[in-house]
Design a protein around this motif. Sequence first.
Motif, PDB file in Angstrom:
ATOM      1  N   GLU A 385      41.933 -45.972 -10.968  1.00  0.00           N
ATOM      2  CA  GLU A 385      41.156 -47.130 -10.543  1.00  0.00           C
ATOM      3  C   GLU A 385      39.668 -46.805 -10.481  1.00  0.00           C
ATOM      4  N   GLN A 386      39.336 -45.681  -9.865  1.00  0.00           N
ATOM      5  CA  GLN A 386      37.925 -45.308  -9.785  1.00  0.00           C
ATOM      6  C   GLN A 386      37.353 -44.973 -11.162  1.00  0.00           C
ATOM      7  N   THR A 387      38.193 -44.367 -12.019  1.00  0.00           N
ATOM      8  CA  THR A 387      37.733 -44.071 -13.380  1.00  0.00           C
ATOM      9  C   THR A 387      37.451 -45.353 -14.145  1.00  0.00           C
ATOM     10  N   ARG A 388      38.330 -46.345 -13.973  1.00  0.00           N
ATOM     11  CA  ARG A 388      38.109 -47.633 -14.644  1.00  0.00           C
ATOM     12  C   ARG A 388      36.814 -48.278 -14.157  1.00  0.00           C
ATOM     13  N   ARG A 389      36.613 -48.230 -12.848  1.00  0.00           N
ATOM     14  CA  ARG A 389      35.387 -48.820 -12.316  1.00  0.00           C
ATOM     15  C   ARG A 389      34.146 -48.097 -12.834  1.00  0.00           C
ATOM     16  N   ARG A 390      34.231 -46.778 -12.872  1.00  0.00           N
ATOM     17  CA  ARG A 390      33.076 -46.036 -13.376  1.00  0.00           C
ATOM     18  C   ARG A 390      32.839 -46.345 -14.853  1.00  0.00           C
ATOM     19  N   ALA A 391      33.927 -46.469 -15.639  1.00  0.00           N
ATOM     20  CA  ALA A 391      33.764 -46.773 -17.062  1.00  0.00           C
ATOM     21  C   ALA A 391      33.151 -48.155 -17.255  1.00  0.00           C
ATOM     22  N   GLU A 392      33.630 -49.129 -16.455  1.00  0.00           N
ATOM     23  CA  GLU A 392      33.071 -50.473 -16.578  1.00  0.00           C
ATOM     24  C   GLU A 392      31.620 -50.492 -16.107  1.00  0.00           C
ATOM     25  N   GLN A 393      31.333 -49.752 -15.045  1.00  0.00           N
ATOM     26  CA  GLN A 393      29.945 -49.680 -14.587  1.00  0.00           C
ATOM     27  C   GLN A 393      29.052 -49.034 -15.638  1.00  0.00           C
ATOM     28  N   ALA A 394      29.587 -47.989 -16.293  1.00  0.00           N
ATOM     29  CA  ALA A 394      28.802 -47.350 -17.352  1.00  0.00           C
ATOM     30  C   ALA A 394      28.569 -48.301 -18.516  1.00  0.00           C
ATOM     31  N   ALA A 395      29.592 -49.113 -18.851  1.00  0.00           N
ATOM     32  CA  ALA A 395      29.425 -50.070 -19.946  1.00  0.00           C
ATOM     33  C   ALA A 395      28.449 -51.183 -19.562  1.00  0.00           C
ATOM     34  N   GLU A 396      28.547 -51.645 -18.293  1.00  0.00           N
ATOM     35  CA  GLU A 396      27.626 -52.691 -17.861  1.00  0.00           C
ATOM     36  C   GLU A 396      26.198 -52.177 -17.728  1.00  0.00           C
ATOM     37  N   ALA A 397      26.071 -50.887 -17.454  1.00  0.00           N
ATOM     38  CA  ALA A 397      24.729 -50.319 -17.327  1.00  0.00           C
ATOM     39  C   ALA A 397      24.006 -50.228 -18.665  1.00  0.00           C
ATOM     40  N   VAL A 398      24.768 -50.289 -19.752  1.00  0.00           N
ATOM     41  CA  VAL A 398      24.133 -50.251 -21.074  1.00  0.00           C
ATOM     42  C   VAL A 398      23.402 -51.568 -21.300  1.00  0.00           C
TER      43      VAL A 398
END
Length: 670
Positions: A385-398
């Motif tokens: 769950e935390q990995t998914r959130r971090r991945a989505e946050q990384a994608a949104e940060a682009v």
Amino acid sequence: MKSFRHLTQQIDRWRHKQRPVQSSLSQLTDRSKSSDKTRTTARQPKATPMPKPSVTRRSKRHPLLRGMLAAAAVLSLTSAIGYRFYNEPLLAVGTQAPERLVAPEDAVVEDTETTEAEREAARTGAIPVLMTDESANQQIRDAFNRILERAETIQNVYRPFPYLTDNELSIATQRYLQRIEDWEWLDLLADAREEPPNDSTPSSSQLKPLPDEASDSANVTEAPDRDTANATPSPSNTDTTESSTTSSSNSDLSGSSSLALLELKRYRRGHSAVEFETLTRTIETARNRFNQAKVLLADQSGELNYSFETEFLSLTDDDWQRTRTGMQEALNRILLQGIAPGLPGHMIAEATQAQVEIGVPEAGQPLAIELLTHVLRPNLVQDPEQTRRRAEQAAEAVEIEYVEIREDEVIAEQGEEITQADFVLLDHFGMSKRRINPLSLAGFAALISGSIALFLLAERVFHLRLRLRDHVLVLLLVLTTPLAIALGLQGSSLAAVGLLIGSFYGSALGVTLIALLGVVLPIGMNVGLNALIASAIGSAVGAILSGRLRSREELALLGLGVGLTQGLVYLVLSLMLSAAASPVWYAVLTTAAIQSLLGIAWSIVALGVSPYLEHAFDLVTPTRLVELSNPNRPMLKRLSSEAPGTFQHTLFVATLAEAAARALGCNVEL
């Protein structure tokens, strides 16, 4: 099989015998008919003969229709699949600018392709979030506690140590006397007994120090081994133990022996013979306990390595208790800090040593490091769950990639290679010169024609004669694949096409069609290679197995297998072609699961439309034949009720025909 051949031979003989009779009967009937005709012709006017039905028109019409269908197939497939060739930019990425290209006006254009590529890279390349695995911690603690319990058992046998006071013998001498062989101990004891005893039996406080000569010889000859260096020497031998560290390894044994002999002689001079004998019995008891501990330690070699003997059986009781407490505290700190999967062993050993140095005495540190390194293992796992959130946050940060240019600013110089940013600007200004590429389109049409010819060749090779309506159905099913891609639907319809063609016309034609589509689609359309390859392999599996199945239920289970195969192949390809060193498993597994669901969804669509296609195009499939042979069909139920004898005879003949067809390798259901 032999009985069947014998039966056919008898039938052939019977038919040959009956031919003369049939010919005579036919002659009689012809004569009677001619006489009847002569009678009636006299009464009735002569009728004009009816013209025979002409089959030449139909035989000429079929090749014409097939030719028209082939032309329509080439035209429609070329138009549907070869999209890029009639909307192809002349100035694409990687081409050279034919002239100096200048922006006609100010513009800020979004580069969607670059933005999406960067976001996907951020999703798959994000660092995974780790969490503590309590089950792994419990396993580590259980293993450590088992070692401590067994070590405590050995320590109970080994205790007490030191078994004498420092005033009687030094710890180094006590440790040495425990370890030597029996013959060495007997030699030392014999040499010590040569010293005359002191019958006055003075107390230990009245003992005199060694003479200067003895002290000097002890200082020169003493060289204790590694365990002697770790021990704490008595006050009277401080200088002796300090100077022993500078001696060579060759004099270790002789130095320990000399020191032990001097201390034994000293004790014998200062004590009575009875006290000396009591001392020797105490030493022998300690030696026996040491040997028993060595045996137990060797038996526990699975948990307590026998190489620990030097460190483990050299600790005093106080050092062992402090070492045990320090190891437990170090273990808790290491587990709290966490050990990531894939951490090299030398890094674990270095971290363990740093923790052990905090609370473990110096004498017990080698043992503590070895035992903790033996039980430690990774205790951190990925938090999905935390990995998914971090991945989505990384994608949104682009941030969205924009290409900005001013009026009259140069986009590309003459002869310069056009980049993605240049192409975005050129396409925005209408300068990419999108056009129909007639040569590429003609070549693609030739490729389509060759693919159709290969399909027809496979049809002849596998002895399958498809009707005109069958070719129309195949064309319509093939057109669904580029149509689904053009409409932006998730995934292609290859899974449905493979299942339908395989179940309608056999596995051979199904696999051939899927292979041809897998080659043609990436040439004419912009499709993801990973998704296309996964879908093609899953569809090929469905086409191979669907031709052998005989029920809708089996086809439904096959659809599930097609989806799982498609997802698994996509997962493998994503991991092989991923640029990230440690991809985010959540993102990769989620995409693979979506591919599996798409394969299953298209299989469900194929199962849903297959009955309608069978009736609309009058297809005789194995599934339909099995359904027609159901005794609950209306015609068979009527036959069984109105003519039961005929019904039973029909079943008997059907059983014989089925056995004969199976023996001859024919289509049993047909």
